[in-house]
Scaffold this motif. Sequence first.
Motif, PDB file in Angstrom:
ATOM      1  N   UNK A  56       0.833  -1.203   0.000  1.00 49.55           N
ATOM      2  CA  UNK A  56       0.000   0.000   0.000  1.00 49.55           C
ATOM      3  C   UNK A  56       0.866   1.252   0.000  1.00 49.55           C
ATOM      4  N   UNK A  57       1.889   1.260   0.848  1.00 48.34           N
ATOM      5  CA  UNK A  57       2.780   2.429   0.924  1.00 48.34           C
ATOM      6  C   UNK A  57       3.375   2.735  -0.452  1.00 48.34           C
ATOM      7  N   UNK A  58       3.868   1.684  -1.124  1.00 43.77           N
ATOM      8  CA  UNK A  58       4.470   1.916  -2.447  1.00 43.77           C
ATOM      9  C   UNK A  58       3.448   2.457  -3.452  1.00 43.77           C
ATOM     10  N   UNK A  59       2.228   1.931  -3.366  1.00 44.45           N
ATOM     11  CA  UNK A  59       1.229   2.339  -4.358  1.00 44.45           C
ATOM     12  C   UNK A  59       0.683   3.746  -4.112  1.00 44.45           C
ATOM     13  N   UNK A  60       0.587   4.143  -2.845  1.00 38.74           N
ATOM     14  CA  UNK A  60       0.030   5.481  -2.597  1.00 38.74           C
ATOM     15  C   UNK A  60       1.103   6.568  -2.652  1.00 38.74           C
ATOM     16  N   UNK A  61       2.380   6.165  -2.516  1.00 39.70           N
ATOM     17  CA  UNK A  61       3.458   7.173  -2.427  1.00 39.70           C
ATOM     18  C   UNK A  61       3.395   8.220  -3.541  1.00 39.70           C
ATOM     19  N   UNK A  62       3.250   7.796  -4.800  1.00 37.14           N
ATOM     20  CA  UNK A  62       3.247   8.830  -5.856  1.00 37.14           C
ATOM     21  C   UNK A  62       2.011   9.738  -5.832  1.00 37.14           C
ATOM     22  N   UNK A  63       0.979   9.343  -5.076  1.00 38.24           N
ATOM     23  CA  UNK A  63      -0.267  10.120  -5.089  1.00 38.24           C
ATOM     24  C   UNK A  63      -0.351  11.138  -3.952  1.00 38.24           C
TER      25      UNK A  63
END
Length: 556
Positions: A56-63
């Motif tokens: 989750x952290x990796x996926x939300x980081x760019x947002x």
Amino acid sequence: MIGLIAVTNAGRLAARRLRAAWPDQTRTYDGPAAQAIARAWPQCHSLVCFLATGATVRLIAPLLAGKHDDPAVVCVDESSNYAIALLGGHTAGANALSARVADVLGATPVVTTATDAAGIPGLDSLGWPVEGAVAAVSRAILDGEPVRLESAQTWPLPPLPPHVGAAGRYGILITDRVVPIDMHTAVLRPPSLVAGVGASRGVTAAEVLGLVTEALAEAGLSPGSVGHLATVEAKGREAGIVTAARQRGWPLITYPASRLARVPVPCPSPVVAAAVGTPSVAEASALADGGTLVVPKRKSAMATVAVARVAPRGRLSLIGLGPGARDLLVPRAAAELRRAGVVIGLDQYVDQIRDLLRPGTRILASGLGAEEERARVAVEQARRGHAVALVGSGDAGVYAMASPALELAGDGIDVVGVPGVTAALAAASLLGAPLGHDHAVLSLSDLHTPWDVIERRIRAAADSDLVVAFYNPRSRARDWQLRSAMDILARHRPAATPVGVVRAASRPGQRVTLTTLGEFRPETADMVSVVIVGCSATRVVAGRMITPRGYRWLRT
Ligand code: SAH
């Protein structure tokens, strides 16, 4: 909208449970997690990701954009053991959401942020406005630093940890006055002010609020401490007043003109008396519930305002703890116990709930017998302004402390009753459904009631064919009453009438005995038993005592 993102079967099943629980608040985002999150991000105020925290952290980081823009993110693990508030704990509400998700899934909520910066631990339960260094003071309390508590009056506060007291670099100030704000003090606004308002028809909310604000400012008082607006009944629907109250979140309380006419005020007006039936609206309604005038009447073109300060009211909660088992104690009772600064009760009952009390709770436990004394102490503590909980078993109003306490209470304190599961109900559910039709509850204790009164009531119950639940059936000193009571009933009911005896319902040593009126033995009952005697319609089906509903009467 809460976006649900799941990529595994287990995750999708859990997501479906949330969707079923909150159909209008949730939307499922299918497809690969990265795309699903990217789609959900701008559309939802919260996301629940059934994914590992790392993924989750990796996926939300760019947002991520910032604390005030990002949605709340809660992660749920593959086995639905934990609901973890990952992002936006306070601001976006992830902490609260993790608790709700955990509730639905039977998971444990995991929250890692410190106390909610909007509240001071313990005191946040009051719902009072807070200003100043709230985050710093909250932090200090959590860190165990000494924190000063300053208040000119005793308010019914919840318990505070022992390091909140007389001295400390940090402070909590309870006041309705406007005070200079510093970096170490949180200012709590108690609801100590009442703004009485009057107005001509067609007044605007802006004019009413303007006048209230001006009156408070000139007297150096905080609008945060206005507990309510008050006016005369005839003005209770005046749009400007109603809207003003609603805009500020102040309840609007109205009084009949006849009542206001009896309130002594400094500036009575014969003109007003002729128009509305009371010589004062603003001052009289500000003072209607006592208090002292702190801002005398002032006027604008179409409105009048006066402000009174009322004394704090103590709070007495009467709490039934249920028959014994912790899960038969209602959640509201648990919340009230944590809200009380002082807890009073028989020592065995206080012991039963000691683990629920917050650190700093003052406990006044006492031994058997001192019932009136306990009620008196509870009321006295509440009159001094404290938040007091008076506890007892079952329901506090059934053969218990609520009556003596309320007889003493008077109208100077607030009283909150929390119902409890009374012994008759706990016993009945163990026996089956013996109370399925009309029933009488009688105490066989002749300590406070003469026996001839008790006997008359037993005869009346026998005569009316009521199911009877006996409390206090038998003790070492009162050993003949139960036999005598059963004999009276036996004269009116068949010997085969079912009788249930439940001892220590939901406690260790619980015993359930089902017998008949003919075979009943008083020795099966003691001080912690309830005896339920059926009526002529009561029967036993599959070992369960049942009093049928009255349908057969309806049919005939
Ligand atoms: N306020 C209590 C009743 C107090 S009178 C309530 O609402 O339950 C005390 C009597 O209650 C006892 O003599 C017994 O008759 C009954 N009682 C209380 N707790 C009980 C329990 N766990 N099981 C059976 N009877 C109980």
